[in-house]
Design an enzyme around this catalytic site. Structure first.
Site, mmCIF file in Angstrom:
data_model
loop_
_atom_site.group_PDB
_atom_site.id
_atom_site.type_symbol
_atom_site.label_atom_id
_atom_site.label_comp_id
_atom_site.label_asym_id
_atom_site.label_seq_id
_atom_site.Cartn_x
_atom_site.Cartn_y
_atom_site.Cartn_z
ATOM 1 N N CYS A 42 17.736 9.161 3.932
ATOM 2 C CA CYS A 42 17.357 7.861 4.514
ATOM 3 C C CYS A 42 17.825 7.730 5.955
ATOM 4 C CB CYS A 42 17.939 6.726 3.674
ATOM 5 S SG CYS A 42 17.711 5.117 4.424
ATOM 6 N N CYS A 47 13.994 7.158 6.198
ATOM 7 C CA CYS A 47 13.683 5.753 6.515
ATOM 8 C C CYS A 47 14.069 5.323 7.923
ATOM 9 C CB CYS A 47 14.414 4.823 5.542
ATOM 10 S SG CYS A 47 14.460 5.401 3.856
ATOM 11 N N LYS A 50 12.321 7.297 10.816
ATOM 12 C CA LYS A 50 10.895 6.968 10.623
ATOM 13 C C LYS A 50 10.600 5.566 11.130
ATOM 14 C CE LYS A 50 9.569 4.656 7.441
ATOM 15 N NZ LYS A 50 9.332 4.982 6.051
ATOM 16 N N TYR A 177 2.934 8.001 0.669
ATOM 17 C CA TYR A 177 3.680 7.205 1.659
ATOM 18 C C TYR A 177 3.844 7.985 2.968
ATOM 19 C CZ TYR A 177 6.280 4.050 -1.685
ATOM 20 O OH TYR A 177 6.689 3.136 -2.604
ATOM 21 N N GLU A 181 2.161 7.112 6.506
ATOM 22 C CA GLU A 181 3.036 6.551 7.539
ATOM 23 C C GLU A 181 3.020 7.434 8.792
ATOM 24 O OE1 GLU A 181 6.234 4.068 4.833
ATOM 25 O OE2 GLU A 181 6.879 5.983 5.646
ATOM 26 N N HIS A 463 2.524 -23.784 8.556
ATOM 27 C CA HIS A 463 1.309 -23.688 9.359
ATOM 28 C C HIS A 463 1.630 -23.672 10.847
ATOM 29 C CE1 HIS A 463 -2.950 -24.111 10.092
ATOM 30 N NE2 HIS A 463 -2.693 -25.080 10.953
ATOM 31 N N GLU A 468 0.864 -18.291 5.028
ATOM 32 C CA GLU A 468 0.557 -19.534 4.314
ATOM 33 C C GLU A 468 -0.558 -19.314 3.279
ATOM 34 O OE1 GLU A 468 -1.419 -22.801 6.534
ATOM 35 O OE2 GLU A 468 -1.476 -21.427 8.226
HETATM 36 P P1 NDP Z 1 3.986 11.286 -2.757
HETATM 37 O O1 NDP Z 1 4.235 11.894 -4.081
HETATM 38 O O2 NDP Z 1 3.918 9.820 -2.608
HETATM 39 O O3 NDP Z 1 2.656 11.885 -2.133
HETATM 40 C C1 NDP Z 1 2.375 13.255 -2.143
HETATM 41 C C2 NDP Z 1 0.942 13.425 -1.699
HETATM 42 O O4 NDP Z 1 0.649 14.799 -1.550
HETATM 43 C C3 NDP Z 1 -0.050 12.859 -2.699
HETATM 44 O O5 NDP Z 1 -1.095 12.283 -1.966
HETATM 45 C C4 NDP Z 1 -0.501 14.100 -3.465
HETATM 46 O O6 NDP Z 1 -1.799 14.004 -3.979
HETATM 47 C C5 NDP Z 1 -0.475 15.129 -2.358
HETATM 48 N N1 NDP Z 1 -0.291 16.480 -2.841
HETATM 49 C C6 NDP Z 1 0.640 16.954 -3.702
HETATM 50 N N2 NDP Z 1 0.502 18.283 -3.880
HETATM 51 C C7 NDP Z 1 -0.530 18.674 -3.104
HETATM 52 C C8 NDP Z 1 -1.166 19.900 -2.843
HETATM 53 N N3 NDP Z 1 -0.744 21.030 -3.428
HETATM 54 N N4 NDP Z 1 -2.214 19.931 -1.991
HETATM 55 C C9 NDP Z 1 -2.642 18.800 -1.405
HETATM 56 N N5 NDP Z 1 -2.078 17.597 -1.600
HETATM 57 C C10 NDP Z 1 -1.039 17.523 -2.438
HETATM 58 O O7 NDP Z 1 5.112 11.923 -1.857
HETATM 59 P P2 NDP Z 1 5.643 11.587 -0.418
HETATM 60 O O8 NDP Z 1 6.216 12.887 0.014
HETATM 61 O O9 NDP Z 1 4.626 10.927 0.436
HETATM 62 O O10 NDP Z 1 6.799 10.555 -0.698
HETATM 63 C C11 NDP Z 1 7.831 10.866 -1.632
HETATM 64 C C12 NDP Z 1 8.541 9.619 -2.088
HETATM 65 O O11 NDP Z 1 9.371 9.161 -1.049
HETATM 66 C C13 NDP Z 1 7.614 8.460 -2.416
HETATM 67 O O12 NDP Z 1 7.176 8.497 -3.743
HETATM 68 C C14 NDP Z 1 8.488 7.278 -2.147
HETATM 69 O O13 NDP Z 1 9.156 6.934 -3.307
HETATM 70 C C15 NDP Z 1 9.455 7.767 -1.090
HETATM 71 N N6 NDP Z 1 9.110 7.211 0.229
HETATM 72 C C16 NDP Z 1 9.154 5.866 0.411
HETATM 73 C C17 NDP Z 1 8.828 5.314 1.625
HETATM 74 C C18 NDP Z 1 8.853 3.839 1.785
HETATM 75 O O14 NDP Z 1 9.457 3.162 0.974
HETATM 76 N N7 NDP Z 1 8.191 3.291 2.791
HETATM 77 C C19 NDP Z 1 8.434 6.145 2.751
HETATM 78 C C20 NDP Z 1 8.404 7.545 2.458
HETATM 79 C C21 NDP Z 1 8.732 8.044 1.231
HETATM 80 P P3 NDP Z 1 -2.108 13.296 -5.408
HETATM 81 O O15 NDP Z 1 -2.094 11.818 -5.155
HETATM 82 O O16 NDP Z 1 -3.458 13.794 -5.743
HETATM 83 O O17 NDP Z 1 -1.058 13.755 -6.349
#
Ligand code: NDP
Length: 480
Positions: A42, A47, A50, A177, A181, A463, A468
């Site tokens: 984080c 976080c 980022k 995410y 982002e 307002h 709102e």
């Molecule tokens: P996620 O699991 O959210 O997303 C991973 C993405 O990669 C998905 O879209 C997935 O597709 C895709 N993917 C996985 N494997 C492959 C592959 N082999 N080829 C192509 N695409 C693939 O992980 P993140 O790394 O984005 O985030 C991890 C965690 O970190 C989140 O779940 C969240 O909890 C936390 N986080 C929170 C944030 C916040 O609160 N703002 C910010 C950043 C992270 P598919 O959907 O098809 O599985």
């Protein structure tokens, strides 16, 4: 049996540090080992940096808007280097704060890797062994690349903050995410962004209407988002068989001979072939394809700790593993991978183990935000999930907010409530808007308290604000 410590924490991220400090505050003797920098994902590579990049990336639109409001402002340009220098100075400062907090709490710090030697013993990288009545594993997770040839050519999110210069073009792979982002951040900083997501819509698991609006907004801003698309093949641009026939380049850095210069800190220009047949060269590729719990080589299974598929530590509602003296919190348990949840889990662990007040972790109704542009703030069930469970009414308002509409922007915001027909409780609240993260934190209190639609209706509007709308939606747009 006398132990060296009451508690040994492995991992100095948000969860581990909070657990160590609060345990020490009860009078327990506590040690903590961290192999990298104190603060964890984080603070050091997640976080915090980022969010500072989110702020940096937003000023371009603010300047455009200011001009539309009558301000005379010349053309601006973002300079990565001074920002990066300041960013790293801030991370150093924050790491210092974390160290001082631990020190001030009387926690003994070990700046090295640790592994579990037996249920009450931790072995440090230098071979020292320490015993503890309880061991808390809070080692977090790490980004993973897809299992494909040349995947090492792609960066992961950790690498972004160390880039020496920003690439001129980037391909972001993933639709979660982190992918979304960074697509918005890098686009806002002037990088030409292409994003591939293999599924039908980005941000799987979030409310469908909200996902659609964010995808539309990202495209309108100029992000080249391709759904149902993935990488088939990639290689260094210099090794691609015939660069002249690669169907164009995503990189402005590519010269007439199709050879782009490597942006320092990236792995150099990469030729990518997509499932849609598109072949292009990008200055950099970023894999945002998920994260994996950090459990390799920790000695967990030998100590009787069970790992789930994917390597996450299996724990009960009190964060206790199958080995009674070993607990685990945060991303390493792959429950809800968010910093404030890891902190909560750490505090409930201390409440349970050191304060004699067994407290299960409450994972229900957790508000969270995705820092895209615009942001998504969410709590509770999506419309789709709620409908599977019970009859619901959906209240939804999508409109152009006054501030950006006046400046000529076509951006829309979304305010949505999913309401139980039977109990009238708000089952889900989804907001797509500037500062939606701030808004959902406050709406989240009401939802967590069990507020009904009528409670929202009774609240007088502030307002003129965007928010709102959340208390002025009178008729459901759908019942099901
Ligand atoms: P996620 O699991 O959210 O997303 C991973 C993405 O990669 C998905 O879209 C997935 O597709 C895709 N993917 C996985 N494997 C492959 C592959 N082999 N080829 C192509 N695409 C693939 O992980 P993140 O790394 O984005 O985030 C991890 C965690 O970190 C989140 O779940 C969240 O909890 C936390 N986080 C929170 C944030 C916040 O609160 N703002 C910010 C950043 C992270 P598919 O959907 O098809 O599985």
């Amino acid at each position: 049996m006398a132990f060296d410590y009451d508690l040994f924490v492995i991992g100095g991220g948000s969860g581990g540090v909070r657990a160590a400090r609060t345990a020490a505050a009860t009078g327990a003797s506590v040690a903590l080992a961290e192999e990298s920098r104190m603060g964890g994902t984080c603070v050091i590579r997640g976080c915090v940096p980022k969010k500072l990049m989110v702020y940096a990336s937003g000023y371009g639109e603010v300047l455009d808007e200011a001009r539309a409001y009558g301000w005379e402002i010349g053309e601006g340009r973002f300079d990565w280097r001074p920002f990066r220098e300041k960013l790293h100075a801030e991370l150093d400062r924050l790491e210092g704060v974390y160290r001082r907090l631990l020190d001030g709490s009387g926690v003994e710090m070990h700046d090295q890797r640790a592994r579990i030697a037996d249920p009450h013993t931790v072995e440090l990288a230098d071979g020292t062994r320490k015993t503890a009545k309880h061991i808390l594993v809070a080692t977090g997770g790490r980004p993973v690349r897809p299992d494909m040839k040349n995947a090492h050519l792609g960066m992961v999110s950790d690498d972004i903050f160390d880039l020496e210069t920003l690439p001129k073009s980037v391909l972001i792979v993933g639709g979660g995410y982190i992918a979304c982002e960074f697509a918005c951040i890098l686009h806002g900083l002037g990088v030409k962004v292409t994003q591939f997501y293999r599924g039908a819509q980005i941000l799987r698991g979030f409310d469908d209407e909200a996902r659609g609006l964010i995808a539309d907004s990202m495209r309108e801003r100029g992000i080249d988002l391709h759904l149902g698309t993935n990488v088939v093949e990639m290689c260094p641009e210099s090794e691609a068989s015939d660069p002249a026939h690669h169907g164009g380049t995503g990189s402005d850095a590519a010269g007439g001979n199709g050879v782009a210069e490597a942006a320092p800190g990236t792995k150099g220009p990469v030729w990518v072939k997509a499932t849609n047949g598109d072949e292009r060269v990008y200055d950099a590729v970023l894999f945002a394809t998920g994260r994996k719990p950090n459990t390799d080589g920790l000695g967990l299974e030998e100590a009787g700790v069970e790992l789930a598929r994917g390597g996450a530590i299996e724990v009960d509602d009190y964060s206790q593993t199958g080995c009674p003296s070993i607990y685990a919190i945060g991303d390493v348990t792959d429950r809800v991978n968010l910093t404030p949840v890891a902190i909560r889990e750490g505090m409930q662990f201390v409440e349970t183990v050191f304060k004699g007040n067994p407290t299960p972790v409450d994972h229900a109704l957790i508000p969270s935000a995705v820092f895209t542009q615009p942001e998504l703030g969410t709590i509770g069930l999506t419309e789709e999930a709620a409908r599977e469970i019970e009859p619901v009414e959906v209240y939804c308002s999508s409109f152009k907010p006054m501030q950006s509409a006046f400046a000529g922007s076509s951006d829309r915001v979304l305010m949505k409530l999913v309401v139980s027909v039977e109990t009238r409780k708000i089952l889900g609240c989804h907001i797509v808007a500037p500062e939606a993260g701030e808004l959902i934190q406050l709406a989240g209190i009401a939802v967590k308290m069990g507020a009904t639609k009528e409670d929202f209706d009774r609240t007088v509007a502030v307002h003129p604000t965007m928010a709102e709308e959340i208390v002025t939606m009178r008729e459901p747009v759908r019942r099901s």
